[in-house]
Structures are given as structure tokens and as C-alpha cells.
Design a protein around this motif. Structure first.
Motif, short mmCIF file in Angstrom:
data_model
loop_
_atom_site.label_atom_id
_atom_site.label_comp_id
_atom_site.label_asym_id
_atom_site.label_seq_id
_atom_site.Cartn_x
_atom_site.Cartn_y
_atom_site.Cartn_z
N MET A 1 -35.64 0.67 -19.87
CA MET A 1 -35.40 -0.24 -20.96
C MET A 1 -34.91 -1.56 -20.38
SD MET A 1 -32.44 0.20 -23.86
CE MET A 1 -31.14 0.71 -22.78
N LYS A 2 -35.39 -2.66 -20.91
CA LYS A 2 -34.92 -3.97 -20.50
C LYS A 2 -34.07 -4.55 -21.61
CE LYS A 2 -38.47 -5.12 -17.23
NZ LYS A 2 -39.38 -6.11 -16.74
N VAL A 3 -32.93 -5.13 -21.22
CA VAL A 3 -31.99 -5.69 -22.18
C VAL A 3 -31.71 -7.14 -21.79
CG1 VAL A 3 -29.66 -5.51 -23.11
CG2 VAL A 3 -30.93 -3.44 -22.56
N ARG A 4 -31.87 -8.04 -22.75
CA ARG A 4 -31.55 -9.45 -22.53
C ARG A 4 -30.18 -9.71 -23.16
NH1 ARG A 4 -34.86 -13.69 -21.53
NH2 ARG A 4 -36.62 -12.40 -22.12
N VAL A 5 -29.27 -10.29 -22.37
CA VAL A 5 -27.92 -10.60 -22.84
C VAL A 5 -27.69 -12.09 -22.68
CG1 VAL A 5 -25.46 -10.17 -22.51
CG2 VAL A 5 -27.09 -8.31 -22.16
N ALA A 6 -27.23 -12.72 -23.74
CA ALA A 6 -26.87 -14.13 -23.72
C ALA A 6 -25.38 -14.23 -24.01
CB ALA A 6 -27.66 -14.91 -24.74
N ASN A 7 -24.64 -14.88 -23.14
CA ASN A 7 -23.21 -15.08 -23.34
C ASN A 7 -23.02 -16.41 -24.06
OD1 ASN A 7 -20.49 -15.37 -23.30
ND2 ASN A 7 -20.23 -15.13 -21.10
N GLU A 8 -22.83 -16.35 -25.36
CA GLU A 8 -22.66 -17.54 -26.16
C GLU A 8 -21.19 -17.89 -26.36
OE1 GLU A 8 -24.96 -16.89 -29.69
OE2 GLU A 8 -26.85 -16.99 -28.58
N GLY A 9 -20.32 -17.17 -25.67
CA GLY A 9 -18.88 -17.41 -25.78
C GLY A 9 -18.40 -18.46 -24.79
N ASP A 10 -17.08 -18.59 -24.71
CA ASP A 10 -16.45 -19.58 -23.83
C ASP A 10 -15.94 -18.98 -22.52
OD1 ASP A 10 -16.85 -21.55 -25.74
OD2 ASP A 10 -14.93 -21.15 -26.71
N THR A 11 -15.97 -17.65 -22.40
CA THR A 11 -15.45 -16.98 -21.21
C THR A 11 -16.52 -16.06 -20.62
OG1 THR A 11 -14.56 -15.16 -22.54
CG2 THR A 11 -13.08 -17.01 -22.10
N PRO A 12 -16.40 -15.74 -19.34
CA PRO A 12 -17.37 -14.84 -18.72
C PRO A 12 -17.26 -13.42 -19.26
CG PRO A 12 -15.69 -15.50 -17.13
CD PRO A 12 -15.40 -16.22 -18.39
N ILE A 13 -18.35 -12.66 -19.16
CA ILE A 13 -18.36 -11.25 -19.53
C ILE A 13 -18.88 -10.45 -18.35
CG2 ILE A 13 -18.58 -11.61 -22.01
CD1 ILE A 13 -21.56 -11.12 -21.77
N ARG A 14 -18.53 -9.18 -18.31
CA ARG A 14 -18.94 -8.28 -17.24
C ARG A 14 -20.02 -7.35 -17.78
NH1 ARG A 14 -19.07 -7.50 -11.86
NH2 ARG A 14 -18.65 -5.38 -11.26
N ILE A 15 -21.11 -7.22 -17.04
CA ILE A 15 -22.20 -6.33 -17.41
C ILE A 15 -22.26 -5.20 -16.38
CG2 ILE A 15 -24.68 -6.15 -17.86
CD1 ILE A 15 -23.29 -8.12 -19.73
N ILE A 16 -22.20 -3.95 -16.85
CA ILE A 16 -22.30 -2.79 -15.97
C ILE A 16 -23.55 -2.02 -16.38
CG2 ILE A 16 -21.22 -0.65 -15.22
CD1 ILE A 16 -18.52 -2.00 -15.75
N VAL A 17 -24.44 -1.78 -15.43
CA VAL A 17 -25.71 -1.12 -15.71
C VAL A 17 -25.65 0.33 -15.25
CG1 VAL A 17 -28.18 -1.18 -15.27
CG2 VAL A 17 -26.93 -3.32 -15.49
N ASP A 18 -26.03 1.24 -16.13
CA ASP A 18 -26.08 2.68 -15.86
C ASP A 18 -24.75 3.24 -15.37
OD1 ASP A 18 -28.69 2.80 -16.70
OD2 ASP A 18 -29.53 2.50 -14.71
N GLY A 19 -23.63 2.68 -15.86
CA GLY A 19 -22.31 3.22 -15.56
C GLY A 19 -21.83 3.03 -14.14
N ASP A 20 -22.54 2.25 -13.34
CA ASP A 20 -22.18 2.05 -11.93
C ASP A 20 -21.67 0.63 -11.73
OD1 ASP A 20 -21.91 1.94 -9.21
OD2 ASP A 20 -23.88 2.77 -8.78
N PRO A 21 -20.34 0.45 -11.55
CA PRO A 21 -19.79 -0.89 -11.39
C PRO A 21 -20.32 -1.63 -10.15
CG PRO A 21 -18.07 0.78 -11.16
CD PRO A 21 -19.33 1.49 -11.53
N VAL A 22 -20.88 -0.91 -9.19
CA VAL A 22 -21.47 -1.56 -8.02
C VAL A 22 -22.63 -2.44 -8.44
CG1 VAL A 22 -22.73 -1.16 -5.86
CG2 VAL A 22 -20.73 0.24 -6.43
#
Length: 56
Positions: A1-22
Motif C-alpha cells: 500500500m502506498k500512503v501520501r502524507v502532507a504535513n500542513e502543520g507548523d511543526t515536524p511529524i514522525r512517520i514510522i513504517v511497518d512498526g520499525d523506527p529504523v
């Protein structure tokens, strides 16, 4: 599955894929990226004060 994420906020966000923080990435404010994975988790790196007020 492909997911497009747009951060429209004022602060950074963290994206973790498949539960692996690496394989995690930081998405800066105003940026947009596409990830390919089964599970995509989004974490706010700087929680708003409004969230803290809701806990009271």
C-alpha cells in the motif's frame, strides 16, 4: 500500500513504517512524501498545549 502524507502543520511529524523506527522519517512542516508499507504511523513531535489541557 502506498500512503501520501502532507504535513500542513507548523511543526515536524514522525512517520514510522511497518512498526520499525529504523525506517522512520521526520516530515518537516509544509512537506509531503509517499511511503510504501502495510502500516504507517504518524507521531506529533511537539504535542500542542490543547492536548495537555484535554488530559486534565
Amino acid at each position: 500500500m502506498k500512503v501520501r502524507v502532507a504535513n500542513e502543520g507548523d511543526t515536524p511529524i514522525r512517520i514510522i513504517v511497518d512498526g520499525d523506527p529504523v525506517f522512520g522519517a521526520t516530515l518537516e512542516a509544509g512537506a509531503e512524501m509517499v511511503w510504501d508499507g502495510e502500516l504507517v504511523e504518524v507521531q506529533d513531535l511537539e504535542p500542542s498545549q490543547g492536548a495537555a489541557e484535554d488530559d486534565e
